[in-house]
Design a protein around this motif. Structure first.
Motif, mmCIF file in Angstrom:
data_model
loop_
_atom_site.group_PDB
_atom_site.id
_atom_site.type_symbol
_atom_site.label_atom_id
_atom_site.label_comp_id
_atom_site.label_asym_id
_atom_site.label_seq_id
_atom_site.Cartn_x
_atom_site.Cartn_y
_atom_site.Cartn_z
ATOM 1 N N ASN A 106 0.855 -1.189 0.000
ATOM 2 C CA ASN A 106 0.000 0.000 0.000
ATOM 3 C C ASN A 106 0.895 1.244 0.000
ATOM 4 O OD1 ASN A 106 0.776 0.471 2.791
ATOM 5 N ND2 ASN A 106 -0.679 -1.155 3.327
ATOM 6 N N LEU A 107 0.273 2.409 -0.025
ATOM 7 C CA LEU A 107 1.054 3.643 -0.115
ATOM 8 C C LEU A 107 1.868 3.910 1.147
ATOM 9 C CD1 LEU A 107 -1.446 6.059 -1.918
ATOM 10 C CD2 LEU A 107 0.359 4.641 -2.929
ATOM 11 N N ALA A 108 1.334 3.563 2.299
ATOM 12 C CA ALA A 108 2.077 3.770 3.548
ATOM 13 C C ALA A 108 3.377 2.975 3.534
ATOM 14 C CB ALA A 108 1.217 3.372 4.745
ATOM 15 N N GLU A 109 3.314 1.733 3.057
ATOM 16 C CA GLU A 109 4.514 0.897 2.989
ATOM 17 C C GLU A 109 5.478 1.407 1.915
ATOM 18 O OE1 GLU A 109 3.259 -3.165 2.573
ATOM 19 O OE2 GLU A 109 2.402 -3.251 4.597
ATOM 20 N N LEU A 110 4.921 1.965 0.823
ATOM 21 C CA LEU A 110 5.770 2.553 -0.218
ATOM 22 C C LEU A 110 6.539 3.750 0.339
ATOM 23 C CD1 LEU A 110 6.675 2.843 -3.196
ATOM 24 C CD2 LEU A 110 4.666 4.302 -3.547
ATOM 25 N N VAL A 111 5.863 4.593 1.099
ATOM 26 C CA VAL A 111 6.506 5.770 1.691
ATOM 27 C C VAL A 111 7.595 5.343 2.679
ATOM 28 C CG1 VAL A 111 6.134 7.752 3.210
ATOM 29 C CG2 VAL A 111 4.538 7.286 1.349
ATOM 30 N N ALA A 112 7.285 4.363 3.493
ATOM 31 C CA ALA A 112 8.266 3.875 4.472
ATOM 32 C C ALA A 112 9.513 3.338 3.763
ATOM 33 C CB ALA A 112 7.635 2.796 5.352
ATOM 34 N N TYR A 113 9.301 2.582 2.692
ATOM 35 C CA TYR A 113 10.433 2.015 1.952
ATOM 36 C C TYR A 113 11.244 3.128 1.276
ATOM 37 C CZ TYR A 113 13.163 -0.798 -1.285
ATOM 38 O OH TYR A 113 14.204 -1.366 -1.978
ATOM 39 N N ALA A 114 10.531 4.098 0.672
ATOM 40 C CA ALA A 114 11.216 5.180 -0.028
ATOM 41 C C ALA A 114 12.028 6.046 0.932
ATOM 42 C CB ALA A 114 10.188 6.035 -0.775
ATOM 43 N N LYS A 115 11.508 6.265 2.129
ATOM 44 C CA LYS A 115 12.245 7.068 3.113
ATOM 45 C C LYS A 115 13.464 6.319 3.634
ATOM 46 C CE LYS A 115 8.577 10.182 4.643
ATOM 47 N NZ LYS A 115 7.696 10.632 5.736
ATOM 48 N N ALA A 116 13.350 5.011 3.735
ATOM 49 C CA ALA A 116 14.478 4.204 4.208
ATOM 50 C C ALA A 116 15.521 3.987 3.117
ATOM 51 C CB ALA A 116 13.968 2.852 4.713
ATOM 52 N N ASN A 117 15.101 4.182 1.852
ATOM 53 C CA ASN A 117 15.994 3.948 0.709
ATOM 54 C C ASN A 117 15.882 5.127 -0.274
ATOM 55 O OD1 ASN A 117 16.731 0.822 1.052
ATOM 56 N ND2 ASN A 117 14.559 1.081 1.496
ATOM 57 N N PRO A 118 16.405 6.310 0.112
ATOM 58 C CA PRO A 118 16.237 7.510 -0.714
ATOM 59 C C PRO A 118 16.752 7.323 -2.140
ATOM 60 C CG PRO A 118 17.173 8.055 1.432
ATOM 61 C CD PRO A 118 17.184 6.565 1.331
ATOM 62 N N GLY A 119 15.901 7.644 -3.113
ATOM 63 C CA GLY A 119 16.290 7.581 -4.515
ATOM 64 C C GLY A 119 16.270 6.201 -5.131
ATOM 65 N N GLY A 144 6.769 13.569 1.048
ATOM 66 C CA GLY A 144 8.111 13.923 1.494
ATOM 67 C C GLY A 144 9.144 12.873 1.159
ATOM 68 N N VAL A 145 9.023 12.293 -0.046
ATOM 69 C CA VAL A 145 9.970 11.257 -0.469
ATOM 70 C C VAL A 145 10.613 11.669 -1.791
ATOM 71 C CG1 VAL A 145 8.747 9.391 0.688
ATOM 72 C CG2 VAL A 145 8.165 9.948 -1.680
ATOM 73 N N LYS A 146 11.727 11.011 -2.129
ATOM 74 C CA LYS A 146 12.412 11.260 -3.391
ATOM 75 C C LYS A 146 12.410 9.982 -4.208
ATOM 76 C CE LYS A 146 14.777 13.344 -6.548
ATOM 77 N NZ LYS A 146 14.055 14.256 -7.453
ATOM 78 N N LEU A 147 11.800 10.054 -5.409
ATOM 79 C CA LEU A 147 11.744 8.912 -6.310
ATOM 80 C C LEU A 147 12.585 9.222 -7.551
ATOM 81 C CD1 LEU A 147 7.850 8.338 -6.188
ATOM 82 C CD2 LEU A 147 9.586 7.439 -4.617
ATOM 83 N N THR A 148 12.933 8.193 -8.309
ATOM 84 C CA THR A 148 13.757 8.361 -9.504
ATOM 85 C C THR A 148 12.924 8.087 -10.743
ATOM 86 O OG1 THR A 148 15.746 7.685 -8.304
ATOM 87 C CG2 THR A 148 15.833 7.580 -10.711
ATOM 88 N N HIS A 149 12.779 9.112 -11.608
ATOM 89 C CA HIS A 149 11.922 9.014 -12.783
ATOM 90 C C HIS A 149 12.636 8.353 -13.950
ATOM 91 C CE1 HIS A 149 9.554 11.188 -16.179
ATOM 92 N NE2 HIS A 149 8.993 10.033 -15.889
ATOM 93 N N VAL A 150 11.953 7.388 -14.600
ATOM 94 C CA VAL A 150 12.467 6.729 -15.802
ATOM 95 C C VAL A 150 11.372 6.795 -16.877
ATOM 96 C CG1 VAL A 150 13.449 4.628 -16.791
ATOM 97 C CG2 VAL A 150 13.809 5.134 -14.364
ATOM 98 N N PRO A 151 11.479 7.738 -17.833
ATOM 99 C CA PRO A 151 10.439 7.846 -18.868
ATOM 100 C C PRO A 151 10.582 6.782 -19.958
ATOM 101 C CG PRO A 151 12.082 9.575 -19.157
ATOM 102 C CD PRO A 151 12.481 8.810 -17.929
ATOM 103 N N PHE A 152 9.448 6.290 -20.445
ATOM 104 C CA PHE A 152 9.407 5.324 -21.540
ATOM 105 C C PHE A 152 8.523 5.889 -22.659
ATOM 106 C CE2 PHE A 152 10.500 2.747 -17.890
ATOM 107 C CZ PHE A 152 11.343 1.752 -18.380
#
Length: 294
Positions: A106-119, A144-152
């Motif tokens: 879910n989104l909460a788990e996605l946020v937790a993972y993204a914060k623990a693994n920036p970028g 408040g997270v940082k994700l890495t964009h990959v356009p296709f």
């Protein structure tokens, strides 16, 4: 019929489903050939439609927000007002999907993972300024997270990126995700970006339900170059309307989880005008091009 994205995505599938029905209602042994012109987030295909002769022999799909956002972010040789609008066909909410092997459910788990693994959370989209891209940027800001964009070049390539684990997550429309799921894809959907749960995915929570007030969807309508002779324009508008209302087409579209929402040209124009104003404000607040964000 020009499709501005690669084969296998939601727009391509819809185009190939509806083309025979438009031809049927045009009559006189009409036939329609679908041509894929992917690239530049849809800009190549949109420009090809806009700049074709206004004789009724070239039509194509234009997708929001890309058809609106590309001219906002950079110089483009088209603008949505440079099309004769024939009618909208699809309204497909956004969604995030991950591989079933990931622990995120879910989104909460996605946020937790993204914060623990920036970028480290890479996500695929159909291009810079697409609904997929803007939704992910809004989510980054809200969570408040940082994700890495990959356009296709298209949704099918984004799907393959997740399945092959080249990217962590797909930001794609729910209708497209459900098509892949039906085909046995090992993807898990995390939430839909609609105001309320859609009939396509009644058990999937919205982003708002999960604490993130993000609503984003892709209108996919049919347009032609500006300046069609009035009689030809009327003929095409009527054919698109009848095709969209055809029970056989609607049944086939439901089999591909295509979220239909027909809009006649005047209503379609009003939606595009309102959406463009919203995206111009968003550009001021949160510019989305790669150069603007560096």
């Amino acid at each position: 019929m020009v499709v501005a994205y690669a084969p296998g995505g939601g727009t391509d599938i819809t185009a190939r489903l509806i083309a025979p029905y438009i031809a049927k209602y045009l009559g006189t042994n009409a036939s329609i050939v679908v041509l894929n012109r992917p690239g530049a987030g849809g800009g190549i295909g949109f420009a090809e439609i806009a700049n074709a002769p206004a004789d009724g022999y070239t039509i194509g799909f234009i997708n929001t927000p890309n058809v609106l956002t590309i001219p906002i972010e950079r110089k483009a040789n088209y603008h949505w007002t440079g099309f004769d609008l024939l009618g909208n066909v699809i309204d497909d909410p956004g969604n995030f999907s991950v591989h079933n092997d990931t622990p995120v459910k879910n989104l909460a788990e996605l946020v937790a993972y993204a914060k623990a693994n920036p970028g480290k959370v890479s996500y695929g989209t159909t291009g810079i300024g697409s609904d997929d891209h803007l939704a992910a940027m809004m989510f980054e800001r809200a969570a408040g997270v940082k994700l890495t964009h990959v356009p296709f070049k298209g949704a099918a390539e984004v799907h393959q990126g997740v399945v092959g684990k080249q990217i962590y997550m797909a930001s794609m429309n729910i209708g497209e995700a459900l098509q892949y799921e039906k085909g046995g894809s090992p993807m898990r959907n995390l939430g839909q970006m609609s105001g309320t749960r859609t009939t396509l995915a009644p058990t999937l929570p919205t982003f708002k339900e999960q604490g993130y007030d993000i609503v984003m969807a892709s209108l996919r309508g049919i347009a032609a170059p500006k300046g069609l002779p009035p009689a030809i324009r009327e003929q095409l508008v009527n054919a698109v309307q009848k095709a969209a209302a055809d029970p056989e087409f609607q049944q086939k579209a439901a089999g591909y989880f295509a979220p239909l929402r027909y809009l006649p040209p005047a209503q379609y124009e009003a939606e595009l005008k309102g959406a463009e104003n919203g995206f111009r404000q968003l550009w001021k607040d949160m510019p989305w091009s790669e150069s603007a964000t560096k």
